[in-house]
Design a protein around this motif. Structure first.
Motif, PDB file in Angstrom:
ATOM      1  N   SER A 144       0.936   5.609   0.809  1.00  0.00           N
ATOM      2  CA  SER A 144       0.266   6.742   1.440  1.00  0.00           C
ATOM      3  C   SER A 144       1.273   7.866   1.638  1.00  0.00           C
ATOM      4  O   SER A 144       2.485   7.661   1.526  1.00  0.00           O
ATOM      5  CB  SER A 144      -0.346   6.351   2.789  1.00  0.00           C
ATOM      6  OG  SER A 144       0.673   6.005   3.700  1.00  0.00           O
ATOM      7  N   TYR A 185       0.849  -1.186   0.000  1.00  0.00           N
ATOM      8  CA  TYR A 185       0.000   0.000   0.000  1.00  0.00           C
ATOM      9  C   TYR A 185       0.886   1.238   0.000  1.00  0.00           C
ATOM     10  O   TYR A 185       2.017   1.203   0.489  1.00  0.00           O
ATOM     11  CB  TYR A 185      -0.895   0.011   1.245  1.00  0.00           C
ATOM     12  CG  TYR A 185      -1.718  -1.240   1.383  1.00  0.00           C
ATOM     13  CD1 TYR A 185      -3.006  -1.305   0.874  1.00  0.00           C
ATOM     14  CD2 TYR A 185      -1.211  -2.372   2.025  1.00  0.00           C
ATOM     15  CE1 TYR A 185      -3.764  -2.466   0.991  1.00  0.00           C
ATOM     16  CE2 TYR A 185      -1.956  -3.529   2.151  1.00  0.00           C
ATOM     17  CZ  TYR A 185      -3.231  -3.573   1.630  1.00  0.00           C
ATOM     18  OH  TYR A 185      -3.971  -4.708   1.749  1.00  0.00           O
ATOM     19  N   TYR A 205       6.960   9.223   0.449  1.00  0.00           N
ATOM     20  CA  TYR A 205       5.733   8.466   0.639  1.00  0.00           C
ATOM     21  C   TYR A 205       6.046   7.220   1.456  1.00  0.00           C
ATOM     22  O   TYR A 205       7.185   6.810   1.595  1.00  0.00           O
ATOM     23  CB  TYR A 205       5.047   8.115  -0.684  1.00  0.00           C
ATOM     24  CG  TYR A 205       5.924   7.438  -1.706  1.00  0.00           C
ATOM     25  CD1 TYR A 205       6.096   6.063  -1.714  1.00  0.00           C
ATOM     26  CD2 TYR A 205       6.561   8.180  -2.693  1.00  0.00           C
ATOM     27  CE1 TYR A 205       6.896   5.446  -2.667  1.00  0.00           C
ATOM     28  CE2 TYR A 205       7.362   7.571  -3.649  1.00  0.00           C
ATOM     29  CZ  TYR A 205       7.518   6.211  -3.629  1.00  0.00           C
ATOM     30  OH  TYR A 205       8.310   5.594  -4.562  1.00  0.00           O
ATOM     31  N   ASP A 227      -2.264  12.235   2.245  1.00  0.00           N
ATOM     32  CA  ASP A 227      -3.169  11.451   1.403  1.00  0.00           C
ATOM     33  C   ASP A 227      -3.447  10.078   1.993  1.00  0.00           C
ATOM     34  O   ASP A 227      -2.570   9.453   2.584  1.00  0.00           O
ATOM     35  CB  ASP A 227      -2.561  11.295  -0.002  1.00  0.00           C
ATOM     36  CG  ASP A 227      -2.339  12.635  -0.668  1.00  0.00           C
ATOM     37  OD1 ASP A 227      -3.316  13.376  -0.839  1.00  0.00           O
ATOM     38  OD2 ASP A 227      -1.176  12.937  -1.002  1.00  0.00           O
ATOM     39  N   ASP A 228      -4.671   9.615   1.781  1.00  0.00           N
ATOM     40  CA  ASP A 228      -5.095   8.316   2.284  1.00  0.00           C
ATOM     41  C   ASP A 228      -4.296   7.181   1.648  1.00  0.00           C
ATOM     42  O   ASP A 228      -3.776   7.307   0.549  1.00  0.00           O
ATOM     43  CB  ASP A 228      -6.584   8.087   1.987  1.00  0.00           C
ATOM     44  CG  ASP A 228      -7.478   9.001   2.804  1.00  0.00           C
ATOM     45  OD1 ASP A 228      -7.028   9.509   3.844  1.00  0.00           O
ATOM     46  OD2 ASP A 228      -8.632   9.216   2.392  1.00  0.00           O
ATOM     47  N   GLU A 229      -4.288   6.075   2.337  1.00  0.00           N
ATOM     48  CA  GLU A 229      -3.611   4.880   1.856  1.00  0.00           C
ATOM     49  C   GLU A 229      -4.460   4.171   0.802  1.00  0.00           C
ATOM     50  O   GLU A 229      -5.673   4.049   0.954  1.00  0.00           O
ATOM     51  CB  GLU A 229      -3.372   3.941   3.041  1.00  0.00           C
ATOM     52  CG  GLU A 229      -2.680   2.661   2.677  1.00  0.00           C
ATOM     53  CD  GLU A 229      -2.470   1.775   3.873  1.00  0.00           C
ATOM     54  OE1 GLU A 229      -1.358   1.826   4.431  1.00  0.00           O
ATOM     55  OE2 GLU A 229      -3.408   1.044   4.249  1.00  0.00           O
ATOM     56  N   TYR A 233       0.852  11.015  -4.849  1.00  0.00           N
ATOM     57  CA  TYR A 233       1.833  10.277  -4.045  1.00  0.00           C
ATOM     58  C   TYR A 233       3.246  10.485  -4.593  1.00  0.00           C
ATOM     59  O   TYR A 233       4.188  10.692  -3.841  1.00  0.00           O
ATOM     60  CB  TYR A 233       1.489   8.784  -4.013  1.00  0.00           C
ATOM     61  CG  TYR A 233       0.107   8.531  -3.445  1.00  0.00           C
ATOM     62  CD1 TYR A 233      -0.092   8.426  -2.082  1.00  0.00           C
ATOM     63  CD2 TYR A 233      -1.001   8.418  -4.285  1.00  0.00           C
ATOM     64  CE1 TYR A 233      -1.356   8.217  -1.552  1.00  0.00           C
ATOM     65  CE2 TYR A 233      -2.268   8.209  -3.765  1.00  0.00           C
ATOM     66  CZ  TYR A 233      -2.445   8.109  -2.397  1.00  0.00           C
ATOM     67  OH  TYR A 233      -3.691   7.915  -1.885  1.00  0.00           O
TER      68      TYR A 233
END
Length: 175
Positions: free
Chosen positions: A104, A102, A144, A108-110, A138
């Motif tokens: 993120s 993942y 990130y 910002d959201d994952e 990202y």
């Protein structure tokens, strides 16, 4: 009338072809990598999170090297994510059942970046299936976070270091 139709079709075809050529000229690849360690003695068939360090993005430099700027980048997608075991040298991914990665940032959201389920390989490298998520925000960030979850199908007797090599396809606007 027939001449006008042929002329219109020709003009539209040339326009579409030229747009595709411009996109090819403004498309390039950014590569990043990170490493993480899967500890020994972890439970079998239970997903667990593996600590992965933040990735410092070199995107601003890459954008400049490809004659563009951050504000002109319009589309970033993960093109390839390859995992390779770097230590121990003779270890293969036969112990691994699944892996999900993942991405993120602090702002910002994952979202899921790539995955592989039902792994059945006896080599020391695997290619993950990339999601089609749009990754512009990202990759434009200065750094990130990559979060990795793995599920093993056998007990590891020693810790295993894995390198993740990511290739992002970037397309920018001409102005």
């Amino acid at each position: 009338m027939k001449i006008k139709s042929v002329l219109l079709i020709t003009i539209v075809s040339l326009f579409i072809a030229s747009c595709n050529e411009v996109d090819k000229l403004l498309t390039f690849t950014i590569s990043n990598q990170t490493s993480f360690t899967i500890n020994s003695g972890l439970p079998i068939t239970t997903p667990f999170e593996v600590a992965t360090p933040d990735v410092t993005s070199n995107s601003t430099t890459e954008f400049k090297n490809n004659n563009t700027r951050t504000d002109l980048v319009k589309d970033v997608k993960l093109q390839e994510l390859k995992l390779s075991i770097t230590n121990p040298a003779d270890k293969t991914f036969s112990f691994l059942k699944s892996v999900h990665m993942y991405i993120s940032t602090t702002a910002d959201d994952e979202i899921e970046l790539a995955f592989q389920d039902n792994i059945n390989v006896s080599s020391n490298s695997i290619d993950l299936t990339c999601t089609s998520q749009k990754l512009d925000k990202y990759i434009k960030a200065s750094s990130y976070k990559i979060r990795t979850t793995v599920t093993t199908k056998e007990t590891l007797t020693q810790e295993t270091t894995v390198k993740a090599e990511m290739k992002f396809k970037v397309t920018a606007d001409p102005f």
